[in-house]
Design a protein around this motif. Structure first.
Motif, PDB file in Angstrom:
ATOM      1  N   ILE A 315       0.870  -1.184   0.000  1.00 12.81           N
ATOM      2  CA  ILE A 315       0.000   0.000   0.000  1.00 12.81           C
ATOM      3  C   ILE A 315       0.902   1.229   0.000  1.00 12.81           C
ATOM      4  N   PRO A 316       0.611   2.247  -0.824  1.00  6.73           N
ATOM      5  CA  PRO A 316       1.441   3.460  -0.784  1.00  6.73           C
ATOM      6  C   PRO A 316       1.534   4.026   0.628  1.00  6.73           C
ATOM      7  N   ALA A 317       2.719   4.484   1.009  1.00  8.84           N
ATOM      8  CA  ALA A 317       2.951   4.923   2.389  1.00  8.84           C
ATOM      9  C   ALA A 317       1.998   6.040   2.812  1.00  8.84           C
ATOM     10  N   ASP A 318       1.759   7.024   1.922  1.00 12.78           N
ATOM     11  CA  ASP A 318       0.883   8.134   2.319  1.00 12.78           C
ATOM     12  C   ASP A 318      -0.553   7.664   2.518  1.00 12.78           C
ATOM     13  N   VAL A 319      -0.970   6.672   1.729  1.00 14.63           N
ATOM     14  CA  VAL A 319      -2.321   6.105   1.892  1.00 14.63           C
ATOM     15  C   VAL A 319      -2.410   5.348   3.208  1.00 14.63           C
ATOM     16  N   ALA A 320      -1.426   4.483   3.470  1.00 13.85           N
ATOM     17  CA  ALA A 320      -1.427   3.682   4.698  1.00 13.85           C
ATOM     18  C   ALA A 320      -1.438   4.568   5.940  1.00 13.85           C
ATOM     19  N   ASP A 321      -0.639   5.635   5.929  1.00 14.01           N
ATOM     20  CA  ASP A 321      -0.570   6.513   7.099  1.00 14.01           C
ATOM     21  C   ASP A 321      -1.867   7.294   7.303  1.00 14.01           C
ATOM     22  N   ASN A 322      -2.556   7.620   6.214  1.00  9.73           N
ATOM     23  CA  ASN A 322      -3.854   8.274   6.339  1.00  9.73           C
ATOM     24  C   ASN A 322      -4.909   7.317   6.884  1.00  9.73           C
ATOM     25  N   VAL A 323      -4.872   6.066   6.454  1.00 11.13           N
ATOM     26  CA  VAL A 323      -5.798   5.062   7.000  1.00 11.13           C
ATOM     27  C   VAL A 323      -5.565   4.917   8.498  1.00 11.13           C
ATOM     28  N   THR A 324      -4.303   4.823   8.898  1.00  6.32           N
ATOM     29  CA  THR A 324      -3.968   4.721  10.322  1.00  6.32           C
ATOM     30  C   THR A 324      -4.518   5.913  11.101  1.00  6.32           C
ATOM     31  N   ASP A 325      -4.354   7.101  10.547  1.00  8.78           N
ATOM     32  CA  ASP A 325      -4.826   8.303  11.227  1.00  8.78           C
ATOM     33  C   ASP A 325      -6.344   8.254  11.451  1.00  8.78           C
ATOM     34  N   VAL A 326      -7.075   7.748  10.465  1.00  6.26           N
ATOM     35  CA  VAL A 326      -8.529   7.610  10.608  1.00  6.26           C
ATOM     36  C   VAL A 326      -8.866   6.544  11.655  1.00  6.26           C
ATOM     37  N   LEU A 327      -8.127   5.436  11.634  1.00  5.52           N
ATOM     38  CA  LEU A 327      -8.392   4.349  12.591  1.00  5.52           C
ATOM     39  C   LEU A 327      -8.005   4.729  14.019  1.00  5.52           C
ATOM     40  N   ARG A 328      -7.131   5.704  14.168  1.00  6.28           N
ATOM     41  CA  ARG A 328      -6.821   6.188  15.517  1.00  6.28           C
ATOM     42  C   ARG A 328      -8.058   6.854  16.123  1.00  6.28           C
ATOM     43  N   THR A 329      -8.835   7.519  15.278  1.00  5.98           N
ATOM     44  CA  THR A 329     -10.061   8.178  15.741  1.00  5.98           C
ATOM     45  C   THR A 329     -11.045   7.162  16.302  1.00  5.98           C
ATOM     46  N   VAL A 330     -11.076   5.957  15.714  1.00  4.68           N
ATOM     47  CA  VAL A 330     -11.992   4.897  16.176  1.00  4.68           C
ATOM     48  C   VAL A 330     -11.721   4.553  17.635  1.00  4.68           C
ATOM     49  N   ILE A 331     -10.435   4.458  17.991  1.00  5.65           N
ATOM     50  CA  ILE A 331     -10.063   4.120  19.369  1.00  5.65           C
ATOM     51  C   ILE A 331     -10.213   5.319  20.298  1.00  5.65           C
ATOM     52  N   GLN A 332      -9.851   6.485  19.822  1.00  2.00           N
ATOM     53  CA  GLN A 332      -9.838   7.659  20.693  1.00  2.00           C
ATOM     54  C   GLN A 332     -11.233   8.165  21.027  1.00  2.00           C
TER      55      GLN A 332
END
Length: 534
Positions: A315-332
């Motif tokens: 997965i392109p790094a910028d895409v993967a890091d954006n997905v992670t950022d969104v998934l952090r919101t799920v936990i927070q």
């Protein structure tokens, strides 16, 4: 070999023919050991030149990736949550046959550090960490978002096959319709219909309508309707391609031509799901999960994983890091707040998942150093015709969601498995994509001279407010307002309330309603084991 004479035979028969002893379970396979050895054995057979016959003959020293402390921590976490909540004697109708499965994978390498295969390998013979046919539900949504940020949505005015110049990369800030029982459409705005010519009205969990909602918030609260339509706009083939690139096996992704595919009707194993999430933890670097480091015989080393190890940019790094950022919101501040104690010490990202009929529930998540997926379901593994059972009332809960027991197990385990590790921050995500579907801001009216003056004695008026004029035919439609676009292009063939109000099947038109959260739940038999023997 001598033979018994007649009298001896009669004497033995009179005493009763001796019954053979019942086979005794191998005590060295008890607990999780049997699952670990089977996992390693299958991996060796599938990935080396050593056959099952040679392996059974012995003489090999096998070095695995399993971490003893993490194995113990995962087993302890499952047993703690299960003992506190599941009581088959008290609630046989709802708590009997409850199963858990889990796996923990190291990002960047793919090493399987821990698994939970079931209560005991000598009693429960299916390894719940490996392929079971249990659907993963909304834990699949990150692949939809990932595809939208890598490939983009299609231009509704062009043919289905479009190149990257014709597509629009989507930002997580993009707005989609989050209403309940939303009519699913093709990318060009026409109504999607199945082979029976039925429409699909997608439901949200709890039948909640969210109105216009951005993709980050839709992921945060696991709202279905934006993600099923996003997948249709991107193309279900691209969603499947993204899931494969992250590490899900192709034969675990059946049914991809149906819209419900976007909401997790596929059934990868806990190992594969943890491995795919590990790809996002590693900024898009994908490594296949594996369980064996090296093999030795009396003559020395005969195989080493380094000879077959492959780490690629899945997965392109910028895409993967954006997905992670969104998934952090799920936990927070979303459906995964059960996992906040982990995030408080080590930055974490994750996603809950629940399936139709409440037949399975998942929590998958990761830190920079460890990715773990936990699944829960009910099935009588001794039944002749096995089927997944509903979990309404299980554990004295109204229903089971990924946010409940799976997230509790994940949190309990990760707090132990991560102990002593320094927190590692995820890379700061770059701004990515275009905000599509952004509501057009209403212009602030310029106050008139009389409006600027405060009336000392406002007098109520009986005059009716002026009628709102019909929209100007030249008004520009919002990018995702397909009904507006169709009106703009002449006609309202599929839109509006011509066949009924929102959520109405439409003038008696048969409609297929998808699940409250993820689509169908019955396990399928399309996939092979994690090792790819099929």
């Amino acid at each position: 070999i001598g033979k018994l004479d007649q009298s001896e035979r009669q004497e033995i028969l009179a005493k009763g023919f001796p019954e053979p002893d019942k086979p005794k379970p191998a005590t060295n396979k008890a607990g999780q050991i049997g699952y670990l050895t089977d996992l390693a054995d299958n991996y060796i057979i599938a990935n080396t030149t050593i056959s099952r016959t040679k392996l059974d003959q012995g003489g090999y020293k096998i070095h695995t990736t399993f971490d003893k402390k993490k194995m113990a921590a995962l087993t302890k976490a499952v047993e703690k949550v299960e003992d506190a909540n599941i009581d088959p004697k008290k609630r046989p109708e709802t708590d009997k046959y409850v199963q858990f499965g889990g796996a923990s994978v190291e990002p960047k390498t793919g090493k399987i550090k821990a698994i939970y295969g079931g209560s005991d390998a000598t009693v429960h013979f299916t390894n719940n960490a490996d392929y079971t046919g249990v659907q993963v539900g909304s834990t699949f949504k990150p692949f939809v978002l990932s595809a939208a940020m890598e490939y983009g949505i299609r231009d509704p005015d062009l043919p289905p096959e479009q190149n990257e110049q014709q597509r629009t990369i989507v930002s997580p800030k993009s707005i989609y319709d989050g209403d309940n029982k939303l009519k699913v459409k093709n990318y060009d705005g026409s109504i999607w219909r199945n082979e029976k010519d039925e429409e699909w009205h997608q439901r949200n969990d709890g039948d909640e309508s969210k109105g216009d909602i951005d993709l980050r918030t839709a992921m945060q609260f696991s709202t279905n309707t934006p993600y099923i339509q996003l997948a249709m706009d991107v193309g279900l083939d691209k969603v499947r391609q993204t899931a494969e690139a992250a590490g899900i096996k192709k034969d675990n992704l059946p049914g991809w031509r149906s819209p419900s595919f976007a909401l997790g009707t596929s059934a990868p194993s806990a190992i594969r799901l943890a491995g795919a999430y590990a790809t996002y933890a590693a900024s898009g670097k994908q490594a296949d999960p594996y369980s064996v480091e090296s093999i030795e015989s009396r003559d020395g080393e005969v195989w080493n994983h380094d000879s077959v190890a492959k780490v690629k940019q899945g997965i392109p790094a910028d895409v993967a890091d954006n997905v992670t950022d969104v998934l952090r919101t799920v936990i927070q501040e979303g459906t995964g707040t059960t996992a906040k104690p982990v995030d408080a010490q080590w930055p974490a990202a994750g996603k809950t998942g629940t399936t139709d009929g409440n037949k399975s529930a998942w929590f998958a998540g990761y830190t920079r150093q460890l990715s773990t997926a936990i699944g829960m379901f009910r099935v009588d593994d001794q039944a002749k015709n096995q089927k997944f059972l509903e979990m309404y009332g299980t554990g004295d809960q109204e229903s089971i969601h990924g946010a409940s027991f799976p997230a509790e197990i994940w949190t309990e385990y990760m707090l132990s498995a991560m102990k002593g590790k320094s927190p590692q921050q995820f890379p700061e995500p770059s701004e990515l994509g275009t905000i599509v579907g952004e509501p057009t801001p209403t212009p602030t009216p310029t106050p008139t001279e009389t409006e600027q003056e405060e009336s000392p004695d406002p007098t109520p008026t009986t005059e009716a407010p002026p009628e709102t004029p019909d929209p100007d035919p030249t008004t520009t439609c919002r990018p995702l307002d397909w009904e507006c676009r169709q009106n703009e292009n002449g006609g309202n063939e599929n839109g509006g309330n011509e066949n009924g109000g929102p959520g109405d099947p439409g003038g008696g038109q048969p409609t297929t309603e998808s699940p409250p959260e993820e689509g169908e739940t019955e396990g399928n038999d399309n996939g092979g084991s994690w090792f790819g023997n099929n």
